[in-house]
Design an enzyme around this catalytic site. Structure first.
Site, short mmCIF file in Angstrom:
data_model
loop_
_atom_site.label_atom_id
_atom_site.label_comp_id
_atom_site.label_asym_id
_atom_site.label_seq_id
_atom_site.Cartn_x
_atom_site.Cartn_y
_atom_site.Cartn_z
N HIS A 160 -23.26 14.25 -10.71
CA HIS A 160 -22.61 14.02 -12.09
C HIS A 160 -21.06 13.77 -11.71
CE1 HIS A 160 -26.56 15.08 -14.19
NE2 HIS A 160 -26.28 15.91 -13.14
N SER A 281 2.32 -2.73 -3.01
CA SER A 281 2.24 -3.39 -4.50
C SER A 281 3.48 -3.97 -4.44
CB SER A 281 2.10 -2.27 -5.44
OG SER A 281 2.77 -2.91 -6.81
N LYS A 287 3.15 2.63 -3.80
CA LYS A 287 1.65 2.33 -3.83
C LYS A 287 0.97 1.96 -2.21
CE LYS A 287 -0.85 1.92 -6.73
NZ LYS A 287 -1.56 1.28 -7.85
N GLU A 294 -12.27 -1.84 -1.86
CA GLU A 294 -12.16 -2.42 -2.91
C GLU A 294 -13.01 -3.67 -2.95
OE1 GLU A 294 -8.65 -1.96 -5.86
OE2 GLU A 294 -7.90 -1.07 -3.89
#
Ligand code: ARG
Length: 471
Positions: A160, A281, A287, A294
């Site tokens: 979980h 970024s 970043k 991804e």
């Protein structure tokens, strides 16, 4: 682009094809990728026709020489593709006839574009499967070595997405490896059904020429000729099967990607990916984004889409060939490109994953991950499991309140909840003790991880030997 009636089938037509319809029905823009395999199939077909006496040896030689020249023209980029000639097959045949004259028109004896295209896709897919299999093997090998090196690294295991029990990082990586091992098996199994020869089925019913399909199969390295001509020209289940394999593989890569994305975040901080696999970024200078995982996660969707597309393409087609089947190529080719790209990215990236052992260990320490070990300890001391569960629950509640993990508590603190607890409890409350105790096949103990990595290495080597023997 000429708008005359197609030379290959225009005999019974009284007006030229509508210019839009010609473009609409043409496939040459995408099926030219099959050119090399189309030529390979044609050379085998001509060789077989000469062997059984349908073509003379001179005719065969002219055809084979002409086709090889065309292959060079295509490779060099000087070949002129024509939409008016509809598809890769007719483009090549027209060029052959232009080069060697009337003999070029004899190549199509005893065959149809229906068995030709089915053969081309199988040849193409078989070659690509071998490329996909070797990238998959490279990724698996990288995972196995990484896992072996991380056999002692402790991290929290989750259910979980809540801290559950400590595991070793190597064990987690080998879980990924198992998923890929099954995908690898599926791929090699799919290859067997791809490796069947449709040629000789002709349009749908077979041909009246005395063809030797075993010879053609042998020349092209196929296992055997397809049993039934109607089935051979019409079914694309082998392409669907490959896309189903690809969907499962990408589902697995997507799950791995999701974990990599989580683990590189400041909140988890379990691993680092080298800069070359990340991007920045344009607005937030701090970043470093895990773009590769991804994007792999994102690309999974398009492969699932292709699977649905192909299943739906096939579902209502009556026997035998229908033009619908021309729609098999773009999804299949895109699936291949996507799978190869994702595998390459992963195979390059996985060996470069840098674990942050301290941070993983700290996370495992924080989440009461040895609670089950304390319960098991109490059971070994004669406490019933349900009572042990209750005692540990109370200890955890106390830990939350006092800001202490179980292993931070003193013996007196622990004994508030049960006087069966003795000094030896600290052996099981440590993270190392917890993982080392799960010492059976499939368990997370470091020794088991090293043994599992060795078995995985051997299994991978056995596949490579097998493939080597076949080629
Ligand atoms: N371009 C066609 C395809 O991809 C080749 C077969 C055409 N056959 C036919 N009877 N129109 O399926």
């Amino acid at each position: 682009m000429s708008q005359t009636t197609n030379q290959s089938w225009g005999g019974r037509f009284s007006e030229p094809t509508d210019a839009f319809v010609a473009r609409f029905t043409a496939s040459v823009d995408f099926d030219q990728r099959l050119a090399r395999h189309d030529i390979q199939g044609s050379i085998a077909h001509a060789t077989m026709l000469a062997q059984v006496g349908v073509l003379s040896e001179q005719e065969r030689d002219a055809i084979v020489t002409g086709l090889k020249e065309i292959e060079t023209e295509i490779a060099e980029g000087s070949f002129e593709w024509s939409v008016a000639l509809e598809d890769v097959h007719m483009n090549i045949e027209a060029r052959l006839t232009q080069k060697i004259g009337i003999t070029g028109k004899k190549l199509h004896t005893g065959r149809s574009r229906n068995d030709q295209v089915a053969t081309d896709i199988r040849l193409y897919l078989r070659e690509e499967i071998d490329l996909v299999a070797s990238e998959l093997a490279r990724l698996r090998a990288g995972l196995i070595e990484l896992a072996d090196g991380e056999a002692d690294t402790i991290m929290p295991g989750f259910t979980h997405l809540q801290t559950a029990q400590p595991v070793t990082f190597g064990h987690h990586l080998l879980a990924w490896q198992e998923m890929l091992a099954r995908d690898h098996e599926r791929l090699l199994d799919c290859r067997k059904r791809v490796n069947i020869l449709p040629l000789g089925a002709a349009a749908l019913a077979g041909t009246t020429y005395p063809i030797d399909r075993h010879l053609t199969a042998q020349l092209l390295g196929f296992e055997r000729p397809a049993e039934n001509s109607l089935d051979a020209v019409s079914d694309r289940d082998f392409a669907i099967e490959f896309t189903a394999f690809a969907s499962l593989l990408l589902m697995h890569l997507s799950r791995m990607s999701e974990e990599l994305v989580l683990w590189t975040s400041a909140q988890f901080d379990f691993i680092d990916l080298p800069d070359r696999f990340c991007t920045g970024s344009s607005i937030m200078p701090q970043k470093k984004n895990p773009d590769v995982p991804e994007l792999v996660r994102g690309k999974t969707g398009r492969v699932y889409g292709h699977l649905m597309g192909l299943l739906t393409l096939m579902k209502s087609q009556p026997l035998a060939y229908n033009k619908d089947n021309q729609e098999d190529k773009e999804p299949l080719l895109d699936t291949l490109d996507t799978v190869k790209g994702c595998l390459r990215a992963f195979a390059d990236m996985v060996p470069a994953i840098e674990s942050k052992g301290d941070s993983m260990r700290e996370a495992a320490r924080k989440g009461f991950s040895t609670a089950t070990d304390l319960a098991d300890y109490l059971v070994r001391k004669g406490v019933a499991f349900r009572d042990a569960h209750e005692i540990v629950g109370q200890s955890v509640a106390y830990g939350i309140e006092s800001g202490k993990d179980l292993s931070d508590m003193s013996l007196d603190e622990l004994r508030q909840f049960s006087d069966t607890i003795g000094d030896d409890v600290f052996d099981v409350l440590t993270l190392e003790g917890s993982v080392a105790a799960r010492n059976h096949i499939g368990g997370t103990a470091p020794d088991q991880v090293r043994a599992a990595a060795q078995r995985a290495r051997d299994a991978l080597k056995a596949i490579a030997t097998d493939q080597g023997a076949r080629q």
